[in-house]
Design a protein around this motif. Structure first.
Motif, mmCIF file in Angstrom:
data_model
loop_
_atom_site.group_PDB
_atom_site.id
_atom_site.type_symbol
_atom_site.label_atom_id
_atom_site.label_comp_id
_atom_site.label_asym_id
_atom_site.label_seq_id
_atom_site.Cartn_x
_atom_site.Cartn_y
_atom_site.Cartn_z
ATOM 1 N N MET A 1 1.836 11.426 2.589
ATOM 2 C CA MET A 1 0.937 10.127 2.246
ATOM 3 C C MET A 1 1.740 9.406 3.482
ATOM 4 N N PHE A 2 2.988 8.445 2.511
ATOM 5 C CA PHE A 2 3.573 7.661 3.330
ATOM 6 C C PHE A 2 4.029 7.765 4.347
ATOM 7 N N VAL B 1 1.056 -1.524 -0.198
ATOM 8 C CA VAL B 1 -0.375 0.270 -0.180
ATOM 9 C C VAL B 1 0.828 1.067 0.006
ATOM 10 N N LEU B 2 1.916 1.812 0.983
ATOM 11 C CA LEU B 2 2.484 2.162 0.892
ATOM 12 C C LEU B 2 3.650 2.483 -0.884
ATOM 13 N N LEU C 1 0.849 5.891 -7.743
ATOM 14 C CA LEU C 1 -0.989 6.132 -7.420
ATOM 15 C C LEU C 1 -0.896 7.859 -7.639
ATOM 16 N N MET C 2 0.129 8.993 -6.932
ATOM 17 C CA MET C 2 0.312 9.842 -6.738
ATOM 18 C C MET C 2 1.164 10.411 -8.540
ATOM 19 N N ALA D 1 3.282 11.972 -2.444
ATOM 20 C CA ALA D 1 2.864 10.796 -2.039
ATOM 21 C C ALA D 1 4.336 10.366 -0.268
ATOM 22 N N THR E 1 8.076 1.421 -10.158
ATOM 23 C CA THR E 1 7.848 1.183 -8.961
ATOM 24 C C THR E 1 8.241 0.491 -7.980
ATOM 25 N N SER F 1 2.980 1.564 -3.097
ATOM 26 C CA SER F 1 1.824 2.326 -4.034
ATOM 27 C C SER F 1 1.424 2.938 -4.197
ATOM 28 N N LEU F 2 1.746 4.120 -3.275
ATOM 29 C CA LEU F 2 1.286 5.654 -3.245
ATOM 30 C C LEU F 2 2.032 6.507 -3.749
ATOM 31 N N ILE G 1 1.258 7.392 7.196
ATOM 32 C CA ILE G 1 0.405 6.060 7.202
ATOM 33 C C ILE G 1 1.511 5.598 8.292
#
Length: 222
Positions: free
Chosen positions: A213-214, A107-108, A114-115, A210, A144, A110-111, A217
């Motif tokens: 957000m990383f 998830v981390l 995604l961004m 990113a 990534t 993938s940010l 979390i």
């Protein structure tokens, strides 16, 4: 009949896993040395029929997952169990197994994909939909994955006592950041028809979002 279905499923599963031994290193090498080509390749493959997609490579999200799994395996071999697995305070209690830790890292990282994808669509003025987001996101997974692997290897140096290893780890981290930003700058520059410097600015903005957000979390979990 049920037994035959099980055999057929096992046959397909075994072939798929064995295929990873060939196509994973090929995909990793191509993602490292020809990242823009792989991102363009992902763009083309998304439009193909599902059974004809990525015939000579690993599917991008799966490629990212397998790379993180390899990174996790290297960490376990070098440093042992991650301290987070023993932490039972707050949200860290949810990460109670290697699989949960692997899912969190998926998830981390993938940010970042995604961004970058969202930033591109916004700058292109394209409506943000599931279908429109999939194409750049899949391409971003190809870049990534090597970035995540290098970051994972670089951060292992803090578990080693020798100063030379710590210096080597720092070099790997800096190389990973430089490679990733360079690739993203070229990608934005090419896709948006802007200068390389402007592409770097777009990549830096997306990466900073990113990272926020990383770490947000990460702090919540740790």
């Amino acid at each position: 009949m049920d037994f035959m279905k099980i055999i057929e499923s096992l046959d397909e599963a075994l072939y798929t896993v064995m295929g990873w031994l060939i196509f994973y290193p090929l995909t990793l090498w191509r993602a490292l040395v020809r990242p823009l080509h792989m991102m363009a390749y992902a763009d083309r493959e998304v439009s193909d029929r599902p059974d004809e997609q990525y015939e000579d490579a690993i599917r991008p999200p799966l490629f990212l997952f397998l790379t993180l799994m390899i990174s996790h395996g290297i960490e376990v071999a070098v440093a042992g169990q991650n301290p987070l697995l023993a932490d039972r305070h707050g949200l860290a209690a949810l990460v109670d197994s290697d699989l949960a830790l692997l899912a969190l890292r998926l998830v981390l990282f993938s940010l970042f994909a995604l961004m970058m994808a969202v930033r591109l669509l916004r700058r292109q003025g394209i409506r943000l939909t599931h279908a429109n987001l999939r194409r750049p996101f899949y391409g971003q997974c190809f870049t990534t994955a090597p970035f995540a692997l290098l970051i994972g290897i670089g951060t292992l140096s803090h578990n080693l006592t020798a100063a030379a290893w710590r210096d080597a780890g720092l070099i790997v981290l800096l190389a990973a950041l430089a490679w990733y930003l360079a690739v993203q700058s070229l990608w934005f520059s090419k896709r948006l028809g802007i200068s390389l410097l402007a592409g770097f600015g777009q990549a830096l903005v997306a990466m900073m979002v990113a990272l926020v957000m990383f770490f947000t979390i990460g702090v919540m979990v740790v």
